[in-house]
Scaffold this active site. Structure first.
Site, short mmCIF file in Angstrom:
data_model
loop_
_atom_site.label_atom_id
_atom_site.label_comp_id
_atom_site.label_asym_id
_atom_site.label_seq_id
_atom_site.Cartn_x
_atom_site.Cartn_y
_atom_site.Cartn_z
N CYS A 130 0.84 -1.21 0.00
CA CYS A 130 0.00 0.00 0.00
C CYS A 130 0.87 1.25 0.00
O CYS A 130 1.46 1.58 1.03
CB CYS A 130 -0.90 -0.02 1.23
SG CYS A 130 -1.84 1.50 1.46
N CYS A 133 0.06 3.91 2.54
CA CYS A 133 0.39 3.54 3.91
C CYS A 133 1.89 3.60 4.15
O CYS A 133 2.35 4.20 5.11
CB CYS A 133 -0.10 2.13 4.21
SG CYS A 133 -1.78 1.79 3.62
N ASP A 134 2.63 2.96 3.27
CA ASP A 134 4.04 2.70 3.55
C ASP A 134 5.01 3.54 2.72
O ASP A 134 6.22 3.50 2.97
CB ASP A 134 4.34 1.21 3.34
CG ASP A 134 3.54 0.34 4.30
OD1 ASP A 134 3.12 0.87 5.35
OD2 ASP A 134 3.34 -0.85 4.01
P1 FAD Z 1 -10.49 -6.38 6.51
O1 FAD Z 1 -9.55 -5.64 7.37
O2 FAD Z 1 -9.95 -7.17 5.37
O3 FAD Z 1 -11.34 -7.35 7.46
C1 FAD Z 1 -12.17 -8.33 6.92
C2 FAD Z 1 -12.77 -9.17 8.02
O4 FAD Z 1 -13.68 -10.11 7.47
C3 FAD Z 1 -11.76 -10.01 8.81
O5 FAD Z 1 -12.17 -10.10 10.15
C4 FAD Z 1 -11.85 -11.35 8.12
O6 FAD Z 1 -11.39 -12.43 8.92
C5 FAD Z 1 -13.34 -11.43 7.89
N1 FAD Z 1 -13.81 -12.37 6.87
C6 FAD Z 1 -13.45 -12.50 5.58
N2 FAD Z 1 -14.16 -13.44 4.97
C7 FAD Z 1 -15.03 -13.92 5.91
C8 FAD Z 1 -16.05 -14.91 5.91
N3 FAD Z 1 -16.37 -15.60 4.80
N4 FAD Z 1 -16.73 -15.15 7.05
C9 FAD Z 1 -16.44 -14.45 8.19
N5 FAD Z 1 -15.50 -13.50 8.24
C10 FAD Z 1 -14.79 -13.24 7.12
N6 FAD Z 1 -4.88 1.13 5.62
C11 FAD Z 1 -4.64 2.32 6.20
O7 FAD Z 1 -5.55 3.13 6.28
N7 FAD Z 1 -3.41 2.62 6.70
C12 FAD Z 1 -2.36 1.75 6.67
O8 FAD Z 1 -1.26 2.07 7.11
C13 FAD Z 1 -2.58 0.47 6.07
N8 FAD Z 1 -1.58 -0.43 5.96
C14 FAD Z 1 -1.85 -1.66 5.46
C15 FAD Z 1 -0.82 -2.62 5.44
C16 FAD Z 1 -1.06 -3.89 4.99
C17 FAD Z 1 0.07 -4.91 5.02
C18 FAD Z 1 -2.36 -4.24 4.51
C19 FAD Z 1 -2.63 -5.63 4.02
C20 FAD Z 1 -3.36 -3.29 4.48
C21 FAD Z 1 -3.12 -1.99 4.95
N9 FAD Z 1 -4.13 -1.01 4.96
C22 FAD Z 1 -3.89 0.19 5.54
C23 FAD Z 1 -5.48 -1.27 4.40
C24 FAD Z 1 -6.47 -1.57 5.52
O9 FAD Z 1 -5.92 -2.58 6.35
C25 FAD Z 1 -7.80 -2.00 4.94
O10 FAD Z 1 -8.31 -0.97 4.11
C26 FAD Z 1 -8.83 -2.26 6.04
O11 FAD Z 1 -8.34 -3.24 6.96
C27 FAD Z 1 -10.14 -2.76 5.44
O12 FAD Z 1 -11.03 -3.04 6.48
P2 FAD Z 1 -12.24 -4.03 6.28
O13 FAD Z 1 -12.89 -4.13 7.60
O14 FAD Z 1 -13.04 -3.63 5.11
O15 FAD Z 1 -11.59 -5.44 5.86
#
Ligand code: FAD
Length: 302
Positions: A130, A133-134
């Protein structure tokens, strides 16, 4: 039954659960891995109001906040099927069926991996996904970007303004990014583009020090010295388990309206699994709040 059942426990799901529970309605949250992608993040510097924090700390905060309300948390459970009947039914991998008046899908996304040696090993040690982010962590350094599509070229342009040099590595003979992005890219002095190149290995000791690729035309191996490798070959939404009735983009992202509603009445969605323009923690939290308020609106009207 639940009034609101949240599927997914990342920032979007946690935010949706808190917003729903604060309406005094029966709220459940089922997650395969509470915290989602944030578990895998080291340094976070763009949660506005918090200059610097770390992923596991944010996850602990999300959990504490959700647990401050009577939310029924079912962690380490994966949803495998959802069906709208009178109520919405969500089936879990273990066979249990949860019923709810409304459901908020917040299953997030995963970055597509290149699957070469060094990628997993150096995650957070030079391997990044990202640029928002980084990127700043690589100020003044040499970096590579794997992927010549829109996200890769946007990242390269973004990074070129921060780092010393950017080398774009594209597998195909040509970049796939929009013409206007390519034009901008080729106008930058510190960017090199290598096409027809297959990444073979990300090298390093305790952190990344280079990248080896194969010139596909000649079969010859080349090595470049870089301190960072950004991998931008696609973000895959965790939506494969949904049925045809859920309208999705060609990338598999759930289409939502401005209330977070999906094409299935009573089912809402938020965060990285949706067609939101950008994927970030604060954006996911905002859309989680929107979906919960959308679901509440739906409940008082139906
Ligand atoms: P996610 O965080 O992907 O959460 C999804 C959830 O759904 C999890 O609990 C998962 O286990 C669950 N799930 C999935 N499928 C199922 C299923 N079938 N049944 C039940 N549960 C399920 N963003 C920033 O703003 N700043 C940063 O510095 C940053 N750094 C990042 C670094 C890395 C390495 C990564 C990978 C991402 C980074 N991001 C950052 C992006 C950020 O993490 C995401 O935008 C954010 O986490 C998205 O949130 P979300 O809740 O939509 O999904």
């Amino acid at each position: 039954p639940f009034d609101v059942l949240v599927v997914g426990g990342g920032p979007a799901g946690a935010s949706a659960a808190v917003y729903a529970a604060r309406k005094g309605i029966r709220t459940g949250l089922v997650a395969e891995r509470f915290g989602g992608q944030v578990n895998d993040t080291l340094s976070i510097e763009n949660i506005i109001g918090t200059t610097h924090t770390e992923g596991p700390r944010v996850v602990a905060g999300l959990e504490e906040h959700v647990k401050d309300y009577p939310v029924d948390i079912m962690n380490l459970q994966r949803a495998t099927r959802i069906e709208k009947k009178d109520l919405v039914e969500v089936e879990l991998e273990n066979g249990a069926v949860l019923k709810s008046k409304t459901v908020i899908l917040s299953t997030g996304a995963r970055w597509r991996n290149v699957g070469v040696p060094g990628e997993a090993e150096f995650k957070n040690k030079g391997v990044a996904y990202c640029p928002h982010c980084d990127g700043p962590l690589f100020a003044g350094k040499d970096v590579a970007v794997i992927g010549g599509g829109n996200s890769g070229i946007e990242a390269a342009i973004d990074l070129a303004g921060i780092v010393k040099s950017v080398t774009v590595i594209e597998f195909n003979a040509e970049l796939k990014a929009d013409e206007v992005l390519q034009k901008r890219l080729f106008s930058l002095p510190n960017v090199t583009v290598v096409t027809n190149a297959q990444t073979k290995e990300i090298t390093g000791t305790d952190k990344v020090n280079g990248l080896t690729y194969v010139e596909r035309e000649t079969g010859e191996e080349r090595h470049i010295d870089v301190q960072g490798v950004f991998i931008l070959i696609g973000l895959v939404p965790n939506t494969e388990w949904l049925g045809e009735e859920f309208e999705r983009t060609r990338f598999g992202e759930i289409v939502v309206n401005k209330h977070g509603a999906t094409s299935v009445p009573g089912v809402f969605a938020a965060g990285d699994c949706t067609d939101s323009a950008y994927k970030q923690i604060i954006i996911s939290m905002g859309s989680g709040a929107t979906a919960a308020l959308g679901a509440f609106d739906y409940l008082i009207r139906n």
